[in-house]
Design an enzyme around this catalytic site. Structure first.
Site, PDB file in Angstrom:
ATOM      1  N   ARG A 211       1.098  -1.345   0.189  1.00 50.86           N
ATOM      2  CA  ARG A 211       0.177   0.282   0.076  1.00 50.86           C
ATOM      3  C   ARG A 211       0.689   1.173  -0.001  1.00 50.86           C
ATOM      4  NH1 ARG A 211      -3.221  -2.782   4.695  1.00 50.86           N
ATOM      5  NH2 ARG A 211      -5.317  -4.276   3.234  1.00 50.86           N
ATOM      6  N   PHE A 227     -11.166  -4.745  -6.321  1.00 50.35           N
ATOM      7  CA  PHE A 227     -10.948  -5.467  -4.553  1.00 50.35           C
ATOM      8  C   PHE A 227     -10.425  -4.527  -3.749  1.00 50.35           C
ATOM      9  CE2 PHE A 227     -10.295  -7.715  -8.615  1.00 50.35           C
ATOM     10  CZ  PHE A 227     -11.034  -8.616  -8.425  1.00 50.35           C
ATOM     11  N   ASP A 249     -15.486  -2.900  -4.606  1.00 50.93           N
ATOM     12  CA  ASP A 249     -15.633  -4.241  -3.947  1.00 50.93           C
ATOM     13  C   ASP A 249     -16.932  -4.693  -4.293  1.00 50.93           C
ATOM     14  OD1 ASP A 249     -13.039  -5.420  -2.302  1.00 50.93           O
ATOM     15  OD2 ASP A 249     -15.707  -6.103  -1.384  1.00 50.93           O
ATOM     16  N   SER A 250     -17.542  -5.542  -4.001  1.00 53.64           N
ATOM     17  CA  SER A 250     -18.672  -6.106  -4.344  1.00 53.64           C
ATOM     18  C   SER A 250     -19.445  -6.348  -2.711  1.00 53.64           C
ATOM     19  CB  SER A 250     -18.827  -7.966  -4.700  1.00 53.64           C
ATOM     20  OG  SER A 250     -17.815  -8.750  -3.482  1.00 53.64           O
ATOM     21  N   ALA A 278     -16.312  -6.902  -9.504  1.00 56.12           N
ATOM     22  CA  ALA A 278     -15.158  -6.339 -10.456  1.00 56.12           C
ATOM     23  C   ALA A 278     -15.002  -6.725 -11.977  1.00 56.12           C
ATOM     24  CB  ALA A 278     -13.935  -6.678  -9.978  1.00 56.12           C
ATOM     25  N   ASP A 298      -6.410  -6.608  -6.615  1.00 52.14           N
ATOM     26  CA  ASP A 298      -5.463  -7.236  -5.127  1.00 52.14           C
ATOM     27  C   ASP A 298      -7.146  -8.101  -4.795  1.00 52.14           C
ATOM     28  OD1 ASP A 298      -4.332  -8.487  -2.722  1.00 52.14           O
ATOM     29  OD2 ASP A 298      -5.432  -6.649  -1.599  1.00 52.14           O
ATOM     30  N   CYS A 338      -2.847 -13.721  -3.634  1.00 56.13           N
ATOM     31  CA  CYS A 338      -2.879 -13.791  -2.407  1.00 56.13           C
ATOM     32  C   CYS A 338      -3.276 -15.842  -2.030  1.00 56.13           C
ATOM     33  CB  CYS A 338      -3.904 -13.358  -1.196  1.00 56.13           C
ATOM     34  SG  CYS A 338      -5.288 -14.050  -1.593  1.00 56.13           S
TER      35      CYS A 338
HETATM   36  N1  SAH Z   1      -7.474  -4.851  -1.797  1.00 58.10           N
HETATM   37  C1  SAH Z   1      -7.910  -5.011  -0.267  1.00 58.10           C
HETATM   38  C2  SAH Z   1      -7.768  -6.575  -0.116  1.00 58.10           C
HETATM   39  C3  SAH Z   1      -8.870  -7.229  -1.142  1.00 58.10           C
HETATM   40  S1  SAH Z   1      -9.474  -8.666  -0.648  1.00 58.10           S
HETATM   41  C4  SAH Z   1      -6.726  -4.497   1.093  1.00 58.10           C
HETATM   42  O1  SAH Z   1      -6.177  -3.687   0.789  1.00 58.10           O
HETATM   43  O2  SAH Z   1      -7.201  -4.818   2.398  1.00 58.10           O
HETATM   44  C5  SAH Z   1     -10.396  -8.966  -1.426  1.00 58.10           C
HETATM   45  C6  SAH Z   1     -12.025  -8.379  -1.522  1.00 58.10           C
HETATM   46  O3  SAH Z   1     -11.966  -8.460  -3.238  1.00 58.10           O
HETATM   47  C7  SAH Z   1     -13.091  -8.273  -1.171  1.00 58.10           C
HETATM   48  O4  SAH Z   1     -13.030  -7.294  -0.226  1.00 58.10           O
HETATM   49  C8  SAH Z   1     -14.297  -9.079  -1.451  1.00 58.10           C
HETATM   50  O5  SAH Z   1     -15.204  -8.418  -1.118  1.00 58.10           O
HETATM   51  C9  SAH Z   1     -14.262  -8.435  -2.693  1.00 58.10           C
HETATM   52  N2  SAH Z   1     -15.190  -9.274  -3.663  1.00 58.10           N
HETATM   53  C10 SAH Z   1     -14.640 -10.751  -3.969  1.00 58.10           C
HETATM   54  N3  SAH Z   1     -14.927 -10.816  -5.350  1.00 58.10           N
HETATM   55  C11 SAH Z   1     -15.755  -9.722  -5.719  1.00 58.10           C
HETATM   56  C12 SAH Z   1     -15.442  -9.049  -7.571  1.00 58.10           C
HETATM   57  N4  SAH Z   1     -16.225 -10.864  -8.081  1.00 58.10           N
HETATM   58  N5  SAH Z   1     -15.895  -8.259  -7.786  1.00 58.10           N
HETATM   59  C13 SAH Z   1     -15.132  -7.370  -6.549  1.00 58.10           C
HETATM   60  N6  SAH Z   1     -15.291  -7.694  -5.160  1.00 58.10           N
HETATM   61  C14 SAH Z   1     -14.683  -8.915  -5.245  1.00 58.10           C
END
Ligand code: SAH
Length: 395
Positions: A211, A227, A249-250, A278, A298, A338
């Protein structure tokens, strides 16, 4: 020291255990019908085929990883044992991070397989992944409470993998008043985490350094954080002077916390959120001809087990293709994975293939990993789960 049940490992793995391999698979044990009689999670003495002691660990015949090693030394596993491990981990984090918001215990790497401990100041979130660690809870809990004297402790034992160990899924407050929402400090910003309903333990501390890396590029730039969860990347980028930050984000809850953080850090007028899938959002933005100086993605782990490596890698390729299409020429793309089972070179290839499929050209600026409070165990390749790649999109 009370006499423990013994299990024997095959000669072929003795050396690896002596060198520090913390796992013994079921197939690496000398066969014995008595193994099935050992209650799940029992402490055991690990012996070589000659009956000589090599280590102390805990055993679960239900698990593929039948034994996890706690110590090679002939020391008792008691409150003092756990206190030593916690103190060592605490000293390293305090030096490295400086504020009390971090992962304190990262399982095997901190010598405590099956235990994750995240610290939010004087509130502690714990995840227990194995029957062995669950059995030892009275000991490690006492050590942890004495060392940190936390105001509250919550057990986020709601991971699906617990079922494989024969454990139940539950969230329990062990100490203090339940506090759903906590504030945390990271990279000089304030964020919010939902300890009961947020994903994993509520916050992904492993991305702290990544970050910061992205935020350092962001001054005067437009950035889209795909995400985004609760704004870990986006908010610090805005605080570092990004012109405009869009978080996608979803999860409505995650985005609500992202905007709360934007307000708290005084950058709400330069931040916005888009709730939705996303993939669909990225396609729509590209269709509208939108471009950003920095695009970061991410996603959640696409490779959940060895059998879905190929399909998971396709997922990273697709994310990278859609994300690369949104980068302004000369801008940056950061993609993270991850997935424990996706190796770095396979992940890099998937990202670069995706960029090429989008018709873009890129230079690799930097490859990154998890922050230092998520150290990697030297004997466990899958411990290097978090991988990031920063690209400059040149045309
Ligand atoms: N970048 C974030 C962590 C991401 S974790 C940080 O720095 O804290 C992954 C994220 O993807 C989660 O918040 C989850 O809600 C989201 N997610 C999972 N599938 C998704 C999709 N199809 N569309 C949008 N968001 C999604």
């Amino acid at each position: 020291m009370t006499q423990l049940v013994s299990i024997r490992v095959k000669k072929s793995v003795e050396e690896a255990v002596r060198k520090g391999m913390p796992w013994v698979y079921a197939g690496e044990l000398v066969d014995s019908s008595e193994l099935l009689l050992i209650p799940s999670g029992s402490l055991v003495t690990v012996e070589n085929p000659k009956g000589q002691r090599i280590a102390t660990g805990y055993f679960n015949h239900r698990s593929q990883i039948a034994c996890r090693i706690l110590t090679l030394l002939p020391e008792p596993v008691n409150v003092a044992f756990f206190a030593r491990r916690f103190r060592k981990a605490l000293e390293m984090r305090d030096r490295l991070i400086g504020v009390p918001y971090y992962r304190l215990i990262h399982s095997e790497t901190d010598g405590l397989p099956g235990l994750l401990v995240d610290r939010f100041g004087d509130i502690i979130v714990i995840q227990v992944g194995t029957a062995g660690m669950e059995q030892l809870q009275p000991l490690w809990l006492e050590a942890l409470e004495t060392l940190l004297q936390p105001k509250a402790i919550v057990l986020r034992n709601d991971t699906a993998s617990r079922l494989l160990e024969g454990l139940v899924k539950e969230v329990t407050w062990l100490k203090g008043e339940p506090v759903r929402l906590v504030e945390l400090t990271e990279n000089g910003c304030t964020y919010f985490a939902d300890l009961e309903h947020g994903q994993k333990t509520g916050w992904f501390y492993d991305q702290r350094d990544n970050r910061k890396l992205i935020a350092n590029l962001a001054k005067g730039k437009t950035l889209i954080d795909i995400f985004s969860h609760s704004g870990g990347f986006g908010i610090v980028a805005a605080v570092q002077g990004a012109k405009e930050v869009t978080m996608v984000d979803s999860s409505a809850l995650a985005l609500e916390l992202a905007m709360k953080a934007a307000q708290r850090n005084g950058v709400a007028e330069r931040c916005k959120v888009l709730q939705g899938d996303a993939f669909a959002v990225m396609e729509r933005l590209a269709k509208d001809g939108q471009a950003f100086d920095i695009v970061l993605a991410d996603p959640p782990a696409f490779v959940k087990s060895k059998k879905d490596i190929a399909s998971g890698l396709k997922g990273y390729e697709k994310v990278s293709r859609l994300a690369a299409a949104l980068v302004a020429t000369g801008g940056h793309l950061f993609v993270a994975s991850c997935s424990h089972h996706a190796g770095r070179s396979a992940f890099n290839k998937a990202v670069l293939d995706g960029v090429a499929k989008a018709g873009r050209k890129a230079e690799i600026v930097k490859q990154t990993g998890a922050s230092g409070d998520h150290p990697r165990h030297p004997s466990l390749a899958q411990n290097e789960y978090l991988k990031g790649i920063l690209l400059k999109i040149t045309s």
